[in-house]
Design a protein around this motif. Structure first.
Motif, PDB file in Angstrom:
ATOM      1  N   GLN A  25      -7.726  -2.110  -3.083  1.00 40.20           N
ATOM      2  CA  GLN A  25      -7.182  -0.750  -3.073  1.00 40.20           C
ATOM      3  C   GLN A  25      -6.173  -0.550  -4.195  1.00 40.20           C
ATOM      4  O   GLN A  25      -6.190   0.477  -4.894  1.00 40.20           O
ATOM      5  N   LEU A  26      -5.289  -1.517  -4.390  1.00 40.04           N
ATOM      6  CA  LEU A  26      -4.294  -1.395  -5.447  1.00 40.04           C
ATOM      7  C   LEU A  26      -4.939  -1.412  -6.830  1.00 40.04           C
ATOM      8  O   LEU A  26      -4.549  -0.652  -7.727  1.00 40.04           O
ATOM      9  N   PRO A  39       2.664   2.238 -10.918  1.00 42.71           N
ATOM     10  CA  PRO A  39       1.675   1.265 -11.416  1.00 42.71           C
ATOM     11  C   PRO A  39       2.212  -0.146 -11.620  1.00 42.71           C
ATOM     12  O   PRO A  39       1.469  -1.105 -11.412  1.00 42.71           O
ATOM     13  N   SER A  46       4.213   3.395  -4.947  1.00 42.45           N
ATOM     14  CA  SER A  46       3.741   4.604  -5.627  1.00 42.45           C
ATOM     15  C   SER A  46       3.545   4.465  -7.124  1.00 42.45           C
ATOM     16  O   SER A  46       2.985   5.367  -7.742  1.00 42.45           O
ATOM     17  N   TRP A  63       2.292  -2.031  -8.402  1.00 42.88           N
ATOM     18  CA  TRP A  63       0.893  -2.296  -8.049  1.00 42.88           C
ATOM     19  C   TRP A  63       0.396  -3.527  -8.816  1.00 42.88           C
ATOM     20  O   TRP A  63      -0.242  -4.410  -8.237  1.00 42.88           O
ATOM     21  N   ALA A 118      -7.823   3.913 -11.508  1.00 40.15           N
ATOM     22  CA  ALA A 118      -7.983   5.367 -11.444  1.00 40.15           C
ATOM     23  C   ALA A 118      -6.915   6.074 -12.263  1.00 40.15           C
ATOM     24  O   ALA A 118      -7.176   7.103 -12.905  1.00 40.15           O
ATOM     25  N   LEU A 119      -5.704   5.520 -12.268  1.00 37.39           N
ATOM     26  CA  LEU A 119      -4.624   6.114 -13.052  1.00 37.39           C
ATOM     27  C   LEU A 119      -4.950   6.058 -14.546  1.00 37.39           C
ATOM     28  O   LEU A 119      -4.678   7.014 -15.289  1.00 37.39           O
ATOM     29  N   LEU A 146       0.816  -1.208   0.000  1.00 32.68           N
ATOM     30  CA  LEU A 146       0.000   0.000   0.000  1.00 32.68           C
ATOM     31  C   LEU A 146       0.853   1.263   0.000  1.00 32.68           C
ATOM     32  O   LEU A 146       0.363   2.351  -0.320  1.00 32.68           O
ATOM     33  N   ARG A 158      -7.958  -0.466  -7.585  1.00 35.27           N
ATOM     34  CA  ARG A 158      -8.662   0.803  -7.803  1.00 35.27           C
ATOM     35  C   ARG A 158      -7.684   1.944  -8.090  1.00 35.27           C
ATOM     36  O   ARG A 158      -7.974   2.828  -8.900  1.00 35.27           O
ATOM     37  N   ARG A 159      -6.525   1.909  -7.438  1.00 35.36           N
ATOM     38  CA  ARG A 159      -5.510   2.915  -7.745  1.00 35.36           C
ATOM     39  C   ARG A 159      -5.068   2.807  -9.206  1.00 35.36           C
ATOM     40  O   ARG A 159      -4.943   3.812  -9.917  1.00 35.36           O
TER      41      ARG A 159
END
Length: 784
Positions: free
Chosen positions: A580-581, A551, A549, A554, A587-588, A546, A583-584
């Motif tokens: 969470q990862l 992609p 930073s 991730w 989102a990117l 988490l 969705r990050r």
């Protein structure tokens, strides 16, 4: 039927399910509980492992589902049906029980369920809850296809058998008649429970079920105005909420119409509405308390009615309109039939029964005796028989083409040769580089390479189950164990040849790749000591993800977490981290994408396809259609961008400048790591979509190693088992280092795993034919 007479099978039910308010959902829950009781002590507390539910939703339920619900389908999302088929194919399920009614599935006339059935590789027993004698062409086509894709079809009345064979041309040998299940209720005097409903000393007439205009309650209300004049102590009780779909489209119009009718006729003393969804225990008490059950329904084409079945099983005198099911159920004096929409006839029948105790009691006894064959105990036994029969007959039907994926023979694959991997590995681990084919000790080791080398050994173990791979596996796993800084929970990356760490905290990529490898190990069938260390290391490293930073780490972490969740799906912490990862990452893509650049960054660099693989895998696991489609869309773009359409090969983005948004892409040096990532990403898309197009692209990406590239040169060296370090303008880079060889072996193992699976599938079909059509087709997909 006694318990223990049947071998407990693993059954998955596809249906609506409580807390969603739907009669079919209640039916399914009752059947599941009945089977659990039938299988007896064998199931004990493991019911949820043997009997599970794939639930259909309009929207996510407000109240969480019970634990037996393992998968949810949003009824109008086609991809959810395909994902559900994949989920069931990968589950240890023996038989699938489909509860069919046109309205609970998406698509025209519920046609979306065909996407699931066409891709399902399990025997299916379909229960039909709606059957029309004169269906529309689309309804007829959908039902015929559902039936053809089912091993057996269950109907709940003899009339339905005739309709299926005559109107739909379904072979009679495929049809099983099983009564609608009912509670097992003793034959009790109605006075026993009347005080609980403020009906003591009154004649109680009952109608229950989800309210909708087809119930014909207004005709019953008009009839009560006549009955009340002769029997002033009569009470007509209407129990049930408005049907959710009716309420969604029309609100409470029908209920308000009924209440207005009661007021206009000044029947408040004799008609009462209970606007609630009652429990089965309360429903049984209501039925026992009733003197007469009234079913004034308006539709003749009703092939089954749970409310009528329950009323008969409780020994109630029944007054009903002549639907197909009512005529069959109430034959031979078990009830009284009245014409549709005829309040006067309803009133006359009610008055006749209330006036004649002998007739009423005779009708009660006949209904109760008939209902003994309909208890959930008996019905569950019949379903258990049907499931066993379906399991034995499935192989022959599988032969007819119900496989969700064509088996296309791949080109001949090179044998797996680990000689160069072993050459680059010493007692510490895999060295990073080679000068030509000789290990280059100057640059030492890195976690990046040893993590991916561990994945190779795991894939090799999956393929061959040869313990000879364990020395290499132990070496790479030991390296990861030593690389972990237990205080920070982060991996170190670079180690000198003298076994000295060159940094306190390694790169994010190295940490993500380690999590990926350890998650993969957790999903494999390994000896307990190896598995134990893998699980421990994974749990020590996943939390740090988490804090990452970028992609790519991730994406690596998402893939590792999804593998871990294959073994431990109940680990909520890991699942939440994965979500969470994912969705990050998604989102990117959302923030940075445009129609001509559907990508998460302003540059395409290394292992781009791993990002799309992670989105596809996570989107499929989470049933997140938008995330899933973004992964597919971006993967298609990557392939189109790197395709030489004239010569029919891939032209990978080079590392001498990569490809920045708005600038020219670099053609060289093309890296094996990117080809390997494409092989895996296309495999992931292939598994998720069942589209053979991805198989073709997967093979195209693999063929890049074998000379199908811009320079038409082989990157795999058959003489050493190694892979050249890249494609340069003047030819291949003659060095055969760690990352290149790892990339080749990852891609080669993936291709062999897919080929092995196809061979097993074909072999099972052949054996099934030899056994006379018996057996199931096991499928177990694992991915890196």
């Amino acid at each position: 039927m006694g318990t223990g007479l049947f071998k407990p099978l693993k059954v998955a039910f596809i249906s609506t399910y409580p807390p969603r308010r739907c009669g079919i959902g209640t039916f399914t829950q009752d059947l599941l509980h009945g089977l659990s009781g039938l299988y007896g002590a064998t199931l004990s507390e493991k019911t949820n492992e043997n009997l599970q539910v794939v639930a259909l939703n309009k929207v996510a339920p407000i109240t969480p589902y019970p634990s037996e619900v393992k998968f949810e389908i949003r009824d109008h999302y086609k991809d959810d049906y395909r994902d559900a088929a994949d989920f069931l194919n990968l589950s240890p399920v023996d038989v699938v029980s489909l509860q069919h009614e046109f309205g609970i599935f998406g698509g025209e006339e519920g046609s979306h369920i065909l996407y699931l059935l066409e891709h399902l590789k399990k025997p299916v027993v379909t229960t039909l809850h709606t059957l029309l004698k004169t269906p529309s062409p689309i309804q007829k086509d959908v039902l015929r296809r559902v039936s053809s894709l089912s091993t057996l079809v269950v109907v709940q009345s003899k009339t339905a058998v005739d309709i299926l064979t005559e109107a739909y041309r379904i072979p009679a040998k495929k049809i099983v008649m099983i009564h609608h299940g009912t509670p097992d209720v003793p034959f009790i005097d109605p006075a026993y429970y009347k005080d609980q409903f403020q009906a003591e000393g009154r004649w109680l007439i009952l109608t229950f079920g989800l309210l909708n205009p087809s119930k014909g309650i207004e005709f019953a209300i008009d009839a009560i105005s006549t009955v009340a004049k002769k029997f002033p102590k009569v009470l007509y009780l209407v129990v049930g909420t408005t049907h959710p779909e009716v309420k969604r489209h029309f609100g409470e119009q029908y209920r308000l119409l009924l209440e207005r009718r009661v007021k206009e006729n000044r029947l408040e003393e004799w008609v009462s509405f209970h606007d609630r969804f009652v429990t089965q225990e309360r429903l049984v008490q209501l039925l026992v308390a009733a003197d007469i059950y009234l079913a004034p329904y308006l539709a003749e084409e009703q092939i089954v009615s749970g409310t009528l079945a329950y009323a008969a099983a409780c020994g109630k005198p029944i007054v009903a309109t002549p639907s197909w099911y009512a005529k069959e159920l109430l034959a031979e004096g078990r009830g009284s039939l009245v014409p549709f929409r005829d309040s006067q006839a309803i009133a006359e029948s009610l008055i006749d029964l209330l006036s004649d105790e002998t007739k009423r009691n005779r009708m009660r006894k006949l209904a109760y005796q008939f209902g003994r064959q309909m208890t959930w105990r008996e019905t569950s036994g019949r379903y258990a028989e049907a499931f066993e029969r379906a399991l034995s007959e499935y192989g022959q039907q599988a032969k007819a083409g119900r496989l969700w994926r064509k088996t296309i023979k791949s080109p001949a694959l090179p044998d797996i040769d680990l000689a160069h991997l072993e050459r680059l590995t010493d007692t510490t681990g895999l060295v990073q580089h080679a000068t030509f084919t000789t290990p280059d000790w100057f640059h030492g080791y890195c976690t990046d390479d040893n993590a991916r080398a561990l994945i190779i050994t795991l894939m090799n173990w999956e393929l061959f189950q040869d313990k000879g791979i364990f020395p290499l596996l132990h070496t790479y796993l030991a390296f990861l164990n030593y690389a972990l800084d237990p205080e920070s929970g982060r991996m170190r990356n670079f180690m000198s040849y003298e076994r000295k760490w060159l940094e306190e905290v390694g790169s994010e990529d190295s940490h993500g790749r380690a999590v990926w490898a350890l998650g993969y190990a957790t999903s494999c069938s390994l000896p307990p000591p190896i598995l134990g260390l893998s699980v421990r290391l994974f749990q020590q490293t996943i939390r740090s993800c988490l804090s990452l930073s970028f992609p790519r780490p991730w994406a690596f972490s998402i893939l590792g977490a999804l593998h871990y969740l294959q073994r431990f799906p109940g680990d909520t912490e890991v699942k939440n981290i994965m979500i969470q990862l994912a969705r990050r990452l998604y989102a990117l893509f959302e923030v940075n994408s445009s129609p001509d650049w559907p990508w998460a960054e302003d540059i395409l660099s290394y292992e781009n396809a791993r990002l799309t693989q992670a989105l596809i895998a996570a989107g499929s696991h989470l049933a997140d259609e938008e995330m899933f489609n973004q992964g597919l869309r971006s993967l298609r773009w990557l392939i189109e961008l790197q395709s030489d359409t004239e010569e029919g090969h891939l032209s990978l983005i080079g590392n001498q400048g990569w490809f920045e948004r708005g600038k020219e892409r670099a053609r060289f040096d093309q890296q094996p790591v990117n080809a390997a990532a494409l092989v895996d990403a296309c495999w992931q898309a292939e598994m998720a979509t069942r589209d053979d197009h991805w198989q073709e692209i997967r093979e195209l990406a693999f063929s890049w190693f074998l000379g199908r590239n811009d320079l038409h040169q082989m990157l795999y060296d058959f003489s050493t088992g190694g892979c050249y370090d890249g494609l340069q303008p003047g030819g291949v880079n003659q060095n055969q280092g760690g990352e290149s060889t790892i990339s080749w072996l990852l891609a080669l193992h993936r291709m062999h795993l897919v080929a092995q699976e196809a061979d097993l599938l074909e072999e099972e079909l052949q054996q099934s034919e030899l056994r006379g059509g018996k057996g199931t087709i096991p499928v177990d997909y694992q991915g890196s």
